[in-house]
Design an enzyme around this catalytic site. Structure first.
Site, short mmCIF file in Angstrom:
data_model
loop_
_atom_site.label_atom_id
_atom_site.label_comp_id
_atom_site.label_asym_id
_atom_site.label_seq_id
_atom_site.Cartn_x
_atom_site.Cartn_y
_atom_site.Cartn_z
CE LYS A 91 -3.87 -2.40 2.13
NZ LYS A 91 -4.74 -2.68 3.28
CG ASP A 134 -9.96 -0.31 4.79
OD1 ASP A 134 -9.67 -0.61 3.63
OD2 ASP A 134 -9.21 -0.52 5.77
CD GLN A 152 -3.68 -4.50 6.27
OE1 GLN A 152 -3.79 -3.41 5.72
NE2 GLN A 152 -4.04 -5.62 5.67
N1 GUN Z 1 -6.97 -6.99 5.48
C1 GUN Z 1 -7.23 -7.65 4.33
N2 GUN Z 1 -7.80 -6.81 3.43
C2 GUN Z 1 -7.90 -5.61 4.03
C3 GUN Z 1 -8.42 -4.35 3.62
O1 GUN Z 1 -8.90 -4.15 2.50
N3 GUN Z 1 -8.34 -3.36 4.53
C4 GUN Z 1 -7.84 -3.55 5.78
N4 GUN Z 1 -7.81 -2.51 6.62
N5 GUN Z 1 -7.36 -4.71 6.20
C5 GUN Z 1 -7.39 -5.73 5.33
#
Ligand code: GUN
Length: 298
Positions: free
Chosen positions: A51, A120, A95
């Protein structure tokens, strides 16, 4: 046809990059993403790294806050509150998954994020807007799945779609987005009876359960989107048995290189949308204040 998720993601990132370069000054007023990583989960570290790399590529600022495995709910919420107030931050994500000790507070933790910075789209407020069809953004992986469907000009209207999995991150939001696009959606889960019978009828099948190679057979000529990322002996495999299912499906996404890259690309797009929206709000506030001031003067 095997769908190249990486190529679709590159196009989205290129578009985001152009929008950033033409409207903002890097390091000054460009979008900035804050990622909070709690604990030492290996996969989560890899995801956060990718990311941040994507942020760099698109001219975004970024920030990673690493918290100890034993961090308390209060410590985590304090960090979120601090980032909520920092006007240089456009988007915040925690996350997932959280360490076991914090997982039961997940809802409270996620809802501490200001909805204006919830990249998100997982806060109750933003999910409510998504379900009523009024959301500015949607969860990243669910959005990525819709982009994959659009990439081959697949018309969702009236299609029989089966979504296997009902998670907050993928199953539930993608089912909503598909319904918003006029598909007939059956959302299946661990309590679903006769799952294979339902899969055999699906024109479009989306699988997000986290069980390696669980799906062995699909409807002939169907569209199969595999969201699973499972590590087996240092190799990544999906929830769909690719070798078997790719002989039956018309379109299929691979793992890796399918949905994964789109999650990151859509995260950047979401961050840019929130950034633009937050700036617009500041501008509107400023104009309103000016009007109020001039009324007072009058
Ligand atoms: N863990 C797996 N996919 C995601 C996501 O799209 N966002 C977040 N915050 N954690 C994740």
């Amino acid at each position: 046809m095997v769908i190249d998720g990486k190529a679709i993601a590159e196009q989205i990132k290129e578009n985001v990059r152009e929008r950033v370069l033409s409207h903002y000054i890097i390091g000054e007023n460009a979008p900035k993403l804050a990622c909070i990583l709690v604990g030492e989960d290996k996969a989560s570290k890899v995801y956060v790294k990718s990311k941040i790399k994507a942020c760099d590529e698109c001219g975004f600022g970024s920030l990673v806050i690493n918290l100890d495995e034993n961090a308390t709910k209060e410590e985590l919420i304090n960090v979120i509150n601090f980032l909520n107030k920092d006007s240089s931050i456009s988007g915040i994500l925690v996350q997932l998954p959280l360490p076991n000790s914090l997982e039961r507070y997940r809802n409270e933790i996620i809802n501490a994020i200001s909805p204006d910075k919830d990249v998100d789209c997982l806060t109750d407020e933003n999910l409510g807007k998504l379900y009523s069809g009024k959301g500015l953004i949607a969860p990243c992986t669910a959005t990525g799945i819709i982009k994959i469907i659009e990439s081959v000009n697949y018309n969702l209207e009236g299609k029989d779609v089966v979504v296997v999995g009902r998670s907050l991150l993928v199953g539930k939001p993608v089912s909503t987005l598909l319904q918003n696009n006029n598909a007939t959606v059956t959302t299946c889960h661990s309590y679903t009876k006769n799952l294979q019978e339902k899969i055999d009828k699906a024109e479009l099948l989306i699988v997000a359960v986290g069980k390696p190679k669980m799906i062995k057979s699909v409807k002939k000529g169907s569209f199969v989107i595999d969201v699973g990322i499972n590590r087996i002996e240092d190799k990544l495999v999906g929830d769909v048995d690719f070798d078997k299912v790719s002989t039956e499906a018309k379109f299929i996404t691979p793992v890796p290189g399918g949905v994964g890259p789109l999650t990151v690309a859509c995260l950047l797009e979401n961050t840019l949308k929130l950034h633009e929206n937050n700036l617009q709000k500041i501008e509107n506030n400023y104009e309103n204040n000016e009007k109020i001031t001039s009324l007072k003067e009058y």
